[in-house]
Design a protein around this motif. Structure first.
Motif, PDB file in Angstrom:
ATOM      1  N   PHE A 196      -1.965  27.477   3.970  1.00 26.73           N
ATOM      2  CA  PHE A 196      -2.713  27.150   4.539  1.00 26.73           C
ATOM      3  C   PHE A 196      -2.071  25.915   5.630  1.00 26.73           C
ATOM      4  CE2 PHE A 196      -4.371  22.382   5.124  1.00 26.73           C
ATOM      5  CZ  PHE A 196      -5.714  22.875   5.712  1.00 26.73           C
ATOM      6  N   ALA A 247      -4.165  26.337  16.831  1.00 27.19           N
ATOM      7  CA  ALA A 247      -4.243  25.233  17.712  1.00 27.19           C
ATOM      8  C   ALA A 247      -5.465  24.350  18.314  1.00 27.19           C
ATOM      9  CB  ALA A 247      -4.462  25.792  18.817  1.00 27.19           C
ATOM     10  N   ARG A 248      -6.462  24.418  16.725  1.00 26.49           N
ATOM     11  CA  ARG A 248      -7.403  23.336  16.658  1.00 26.49           C
ATOM     12  C   ARG A 248      -6.646  21.787  16.218  1.00 26.49           C
ATOM     13  NH1 ARG A 248     -12.038  25.822  16.603  1.00 26.49           N
ATOM     14  NH2 ARG A 248     -12.360  27.850  16.764  1.00 26.49           N
ATOM     15  N   LEU A 249      -5.437  21.835  15.485  1.00 23.91           N
ATOM     16  CA  LEU A 249      -4.815  21.075  15.018  1.00 23.91           C
ATOM     17  C   LEU A 249      -4.498  19.221  15.983  1.00 23.91           C
ATOM     18  CD1 LEU A 249      -4.495  19.472  12.245  1.00 23.91           C
ATOM     19  CD2 LEU A 249      -2.011  20.708  12.188  1.00 23.91           C
ATOM     20  N   PHE A 259       3.160  17.482  12.443  1.00 23.26           N
ATOM     21  CA  PHE A 259       2.953  17.243  10.942  1.00 23.26           C
ATOM     22  C   PHE A 259       4.278  18.477  10.625  1.00 23.26           C
ATOM     23  CE2 PHE A 259      -1.616  15.466  11.423  1.00 23.26           C
ATOM     24  CZ  PHE A 259      -0.982  15.323  10.809  1.00 23.26           C
ATOM     25  N   PRO A 300      11.120  17.014   3.598  1.00 19.36           N
ATOM     26  CA  PRO A 300      12.098  17.227   2.844  1.00 19.36           C
ATOM     27  C   PRO A 300      12.674  18.102   3.092  1.00 19.36           C
ATOM     28  CG  PRO A 300       9.197  17.225   1.992  1.00 19.36           C
ATOM     29  CD  PRO A 300       9.376  17.241   3.318  1.00 19.36           C
ATOM     30  N   TRP A 331       6.980  20.380  -3.421  1.00 16.37           N
ATOM     31  CA  TRP A 331       7.786  19.348  -3.049  1.00 16.37           C
ATOM     32  C   TRP A 331       9.070  19.779  -1.627  1.00 16.37           C
ATOM     33  CZ3 TRP A 331      11.598  15.510  -1.503  1.00 16.37           C
ATOM     34  CH2 TRP A 331      11.130  14.537  -0.550  1.00 16.37           C
ATOM     35  N   PRO A 352      -9.700  26.488  22.061  1.00 11.57           N
ATOM     36  CA  PRO A 352     -10.428  25.818  21.248  1.00 11.57           C
ATOM     37  C   PRO A 352     -10.374  24.532  20.766  1.00 11.57           C
ATOM     38  CG  PRO A 352      -8.388  27.157  19.465  1.00 11.57           C
ATOM     39  CD  PRO A 352      -8.109  27.135  21.021  1.00 11.57           C
ATOM     40  N   GLN A 353     -11.693  23.895  20.320  1.00 10.19           N
ATOM     41  CA  GLN A 353     -11.840  22.724  19.531  1.00 10.19           C
ATOM     42  C   GLN A 353     -11.252  22.025  18.746  1.00 10.19           C
ATOM     43  OE1 GLN A 353     -15.906  22.086  19.110  1.00 10.19           O
ATOM     44  NE2 GLN A 353     -15.660  20.607  20.790  1.00 10.19           N
ATOM     45  N   ARG A 354     -10.122  20.787  18.873  1.00 12.93           N
ATOM     46  CA  ARG A 354      -9.877  20.336  17.627  1.00 12.93           C
ATOM     47  C   ARG A 354     -11.473  20.321  16.553  1.00 12.93           C
ATOM     48  NH1 ARG A 354      -5.183  20.887  19.545  1.00 12.93           N
ATOM     49  NH2 ARG A 354      -4.342  19.005  21.015  1.00 12.93           N
ATOM     50  N   SER A 355     -10.605  20.639  15.319  1.00 14.26           N
ATOM     51  CA  SER A 355     -11.110  20.047  14.204  1.00 14.26           C
ATOM     52  C   SER A 355     -10.858  19.033  13.255  1.00 14.26           C
ATOM     53  CB  SER A 355     -10.717  21.455  12.779  1.00 14.26           C
ATOM     54  OG  SER A 355     -11.462  21.717  12.113  1.00 14.26           O
ATOM     55  N   TRP A 384     -11.356  18.270  10.276  1.00 14.57           N
ATOM     56  CA  TRP A 384     -10.928  18.098   8.980  1.00 14.57           C
ATOM     57  C   TRP A 384      -9.850  18.670   9.074  1.00 14.57           C
ATOM     58  CZ3 TRP A 384     -10.200  22.253   6.422  1.00 14.57           C
ATOM     59  CH2 TRP A 384     -10.809  23.400   7.033  1.00 14.57           C
ATOM     60  N   LEU A 385      -9.671  19.499   9.384  1.00 15.69           N
ATOM     61  CA  LEU A 385      -8.084  20.562   9.776  1.00 15.69           C
ATOM     62  C   LEU A 385      -6.987  18.864   9.812  1.00 15.69           C
ATOM     63  CD1 LEU A 385      -7.516  23.286   9.081  1.00 15.69           C
ATOM     64  CD2 LEU A 385      -7.285  23.332  11.523  1.00 15.69           C
ATOM     65  N   THR A 386      -7.232  18.378  10.265  1.00 19.78           N
ATOM     66  CA  THR A 386      -6.356  17.307  11.024  1.00 19.78           C
ATOM     67  C   THR A 386      -6.471  16.069   9.606  1.00 19.78           C
ATOM     68  OG1 THR A 386      -7.017  17.262  13.156  1.00 19.78           O
ATOM     69  CG2 THR A 386      -6.013  15.356  12.590  1.00 19.78           C
ATOM     70  N   SER A 401      -7.246  16.480   6.415  1.00 18.04           N
ATOM     71  CA  SER A 401      -6.453  17.468   5.450  1.00 18.04           C
ATOM     72  C   SER A 401      -5.170  17.690   5.825  1.00 18.04           C
ATOM     73  CB  SER A 401      -7.135  18.830   4.733  1.00 18.04           C
ATOM     74  OG  SER A 401      -7.453  19.892   6.219  1.00 18.04           O
ATOM     75  N   MET A 402      -4.115  17.945   6.901  1.00 16.35           N
ATOM     76  CA  MET A 402      -3.261  17.826   7.069  1.00 16.35           C
ATOM     77  C   MET A 402      -2.386  16.105   6.818  1.00 16.35           C
ATOM     78  SD  MET A 402      -1.889  20.645   7.299  1.00 16.35           S
ATOM     79  CE  MET A 402      -0.052  20.095   8.234  1.00 16.35           C
ATOM     80  N   PHE A 403      -3.351  15.580   6.818  1.00 13.67           N
ATOM     81  CA  PHE A 403      -2.684  13.829   6.464  1.00 13.67           C
ATOM     82  C   PHE A 403      -2.633  13.665   5.297  1.00 13.67           C
ATOM     83  CE2 PHE A 403      -4.236  11.996  10.981  1.00 13.67           C
ATOM     84  CZ  PHE A 403      -3.237  11.144  11.528  1.00 13.67           C
ATOM     85  N   VAL A 459      -1.608  16.008   3.672  1.00 17.11           N
ATOM     86  CA  VAL A 459      -0.879  16.338   2.791  1.00 17.11           C
ATOM     87  C   VAL A 459       0.602  15.819   2.976  1.00 17.11           C
ATOM     88  CG1 VAL A 459       0.774  19.101   3.311  1.00 17.11           C
ATOM     89  CG2 VAL A 459      -1.445  19.291   3.358  1.00 17.11           C
ATOM     90  N   LEU A 460       0.124  15.638   4.486  1.00 18.11           N
ATOM     91  CA  LEU A 460       1.895  13.922   4.688  1.00 18.11           C
ATOM     92  C   LEU A 460       1.979  13.269   3.335  1.00 18.11           C
ATOM     93  CD1 LEU A 460       2.883  13.276   7.745  1.00 18.11           C
ATOM     94  CD2 LEU A 460       0.741  11.658   8.095  1.00 18.11           C
ATOM     95  N   TYR A 463       1.378  13.233   1.021  1.00 15.19           N
ATOM     96  CA  TYR A 463       2.204  13.986  -0.219  1.00 15.19           C
ATOM     97  C   TYR A 463       3.586  13.748  -0.258  1.00 15.19           C
ATOM     98  CZ  TYR A 463       3.743  17.427  -3.172  1.00 15.19           C
ATOM     99  OH  TYR A 463       4.566  18.093  -4.299  1.00 15.19           O
ATOM    100  N   MET A 464       3.441  14.903   1.318  1.00 14.89           N
ATOM    101  CA  MET A 464       5.454  14.961   1.430  1.00 14.89           C
ATOM    102  C   MET A 464       6.492  13.427   2.034  1.00 14.89           C
ATOM    103  SD  MET A 464       5.796  17.443   1.676  1.00 14.89           S
ATOM    104  CE  MET A 464       4.699  19.666   1.222  1.00 14.89           C
TER     105      MET A 464
END
Lengths: 303, 315
Positions: free
Chosen positions: A100, A108-110, A116, A123, A176, B37-40, B42-44, B46-48, B50-51, B53-54
């Protein structure tokens, strides 16, 4: 990719290197130490596994008796069962999370994708020992976060290191530690996809999920096989995390918790070197069989 | 079956090595800005997650390293407490038990420099030798090395201990260094890399000029092997820095411990009878241990992105 492959084939196969023994000057030192630290322990362990050292009678050749013992040893099999249960949950969760992250960063949408990528990978810079120590404190009821949350809510939360959750608690540490590493493997595989494939997909009006299914996932297949194989090996060989968490929960994380811990205990606490060698061989062979199986399935799917 | 496995492994490792040379600038500008492509959101988002957690354990570690032994037990884990005692903890880490932490740090550095450095040197020489020379027994060496890649290192730890204790090598630094010197996978990477990176024609030209093979290697070939060497070195450094099972099993004398084994021994004091509880020092000592690697990772981003990806096969 093909452009880099063709010339290497020619130099590698068509034209041979220099003849004579001068190559040994380069290879010799490696081979000498390789024999001492890899082949010799292997041979010695096999040799040990055919003998027994008894208080009365001393050392005697016993044929395959040690292997018969190992295969009927309940402690060994429950240790193998535990690592397989950890593996069955932890490996899919970790690799899906890594996948994921890799697809998100590659899309490229992030926003802030490089940030990130760096943070998810961070870790990996933490030694497994420190990771186990940190998570052990966090799990701990006395001054850990679990204890804090539990007293804040006023309800007792289950002990992560209790018998019901200990496998998940250990799996969480591996997840982790290694998600970022596996993510990086996927990202570099994604980077080798030629640009024209994306352009063609765009012309055909394929949406992002179609691109993932038809272009990205097939391209990731060899990388996924590799990561599954090495995660399986890592699970079978689990030692550091349970060994470090053990003082926090000695009745749950027993000294024979994983196969490697069992071999370690046999040789240290018990001085049963012959049994320890036999266990190491049996587990090593099982690990290799599992790794072969993953490779085999992965290679068949590729066709 | 065995052969098929080795072939697939070899192929995958080869493609991993190739990634090493292609990661980097290749895809820059793949998508023109106009068609980005447009920024998403919800992707950002959900990555937060994950961030979070890390970063959770790392934030916890940094916050906790500022607390005293007492306030560790009485304050909330993710926020600071009075008194702010990071400095006292740091002093404690380096002075406790006659400053043995400093000794462990030096030991770890020695194991990294000698072990990882030696492993990289041996792997580079041997990989180059296999790639560019023909000699008796070459096929056997190749078969052994490829076979050894599939053997998990930890599976050999107990047998290696049993052998070394017979040879009287246990409880010496050699017991930790010698096994770290051999990396079949690193050697394999260098072999594949050297085959492509050093043109055989160039070596022939040097031979015509009468240069010796070793001189040719050090003055010409070694420069072309640079990126491959860096990748293998990174893999080995991380491996040596984190090494725990091997030193734990080999060493008795705390004066030879690396940081990993030493920190765990401090942690175990709490559960040993009569042992002093020093969780604050374990926590601050852990922080001190990971800071150099984190800084190195941040500074060497360009290298590890290519290098560790090439090590995909190891882990």
């Amino acid at each position: 990719m093909t452009t880099t492959l063709t010339p290497s084939r020619r130099t590698g196969r068509g034209r041979r290197g220099v003849r004579g023994q001068v190559g040994w000057v380069f290879v010799g030192p490696f081979v000498a130490i390789f024999l001492l630290v890899l082949i010799a322990p292997l041979v010695y362990a096999i040799w040990l596994s055919f003998f027994q050292d008894r208080l009365i009678g001393g050392v005697s050749f016993v044929g395959i008796a040690n292997f018969v013992d190992a295969f009927t040893d309940g402690q060994l099999w429950s240790a193998i069962g535990r690592v397989m249960r950890i593996m069955a949950v932890q490996v899919p969760v970790m690799l899906l999370l890594a996948l994921f992250c890799a697809l998100a960063i590659d899309s490229a949408r992030l926003a802030w994708a490089p940030f990130f990528r760096l943070m998810v990978f961070l870790p990996y810079a933490v030694p497994g020992v420190v990771a186990a120590l940190m998570w052990g404190y966090i799990y701990g009821p006395r001054f850990g976060l679990v204890g804090d949350v539990s007293s804040f809510l006023g309800i007792p939360l289950p002990d992560p290191l209790g018998p019901d959750f200990v496998l998940l608690a250990i799996g969480n540490i591996s997840t982790w530690l290694f998600t970022g590493y596996n993510m990086l493997v996927y990202i570099s595989a994604l980077k080798t996809i030629p640009t024209d494939l994306y352009e063609a997909a765009e012309l055909d009006g394929a949406g992002p999920f179609r691109v993932i299914r038809s272009i990205k996932l097939p391209a990731l297949r060899p990388a996924i096989t590799i990561t599954v194989m090495f995660s399986v090996i890592g699970s079978f060989q689990l030692f550091n995390e349970p060994n470090i968490l053990r003082p926090l929960s000695p009745n749950v994380i027993t000294s024979d918790f994983t196969p490697n811990m069992y071999a370690y205990t046999l040789s240290f606490a018990g001085g049963q070197y012959n049994s320890a060698a036999t266990v190491a061989i049996v587990v090593g062979v099982l690990t290799m069989i599992a790794a072969y199986a993953v490779q085999f399935i992965g290679a068949r799917r590729e066709r | 079956m065995a052969v098929a496995f080795d072939d697939t492994l070899a192929r995958d490792a080869e493609s991993a090595t190739r990634t090493l040379t292609t990661v980097g600038s290749r895809r820059r500008g793949r998508r023109p800005a106009s068609r980005r492509p447009q920024r998403s959101w919800w992707l950002t988002a959900s990555m937060f997650l994950v961030l979070a957690y890390m970063l959770l354990p790392l934030v916890w570690l940094v916050v906790s390293s500022t607390k005293t032994q007492e306030s560790l037990f009485t304050s909330f884990g993710l926020w600071f407490a009075q008194p702010f005692s990071l400095w006292d903890n740091l002093v404690g880490v380096f002075t406790y038990d006659g400053g043995i932490y400093g000794q462990w740090l030096l030991n770890t550095l020695m194991y990294v420099v000698v072990g990882a450095g030696g492993a990289t040197l041996l792997a580079t020489l041997a990989g180059y030798g296999l790639a560019k020379f023909d000699f008796t027994g070459k096929r056997l060496v190749m078969a052994l090395v490829i076979g050894a890649i599939a053997i998990p290192a930890t599976a050999l730890t107990v047998p290696t201990f049993l052998l070394f204790s017979n040879l009287g090598l246990t409880n010496t630094p050699w017991a930790v260094i010698l096994p770290s010197l051999i990396s079949p996978f690193g050697m394999f990477l260098m072999w594949v890399y050297a085959r492509d990176a050093v043109p055989t024609e160039l070596l022939e030209a040097a031979r015509m000029d009468g240069a010796g093979e070793l001189r040719t290697f050090f003055s010409i070939s070694s420069r072309m092997l640079g990126p491959g060497v860096v990748s293998v070195l990174l893999l080995e450094v991380v491996g040596s820095w984190n090494n725990y099972f091997l030193p734990l099993i080999m060493l008795n004398d705390p004066r030879w411990y690396p940081l990993t084994v030493g920190l765990n021994q401090w942690n175990n004091q709490a559960t040993t009878q009569g042992g002093e509880i020093i969780y604050n020092l374990v926590i601050t000592g852990s922080l001190v241990m990971i800071v150099p690697l984190v800084i190195a990772f941040l500074l060497l981003q360009r290298f590890w992105q290519a290098g560790l990806a090439a090590g995909a096969v190891k882990a």
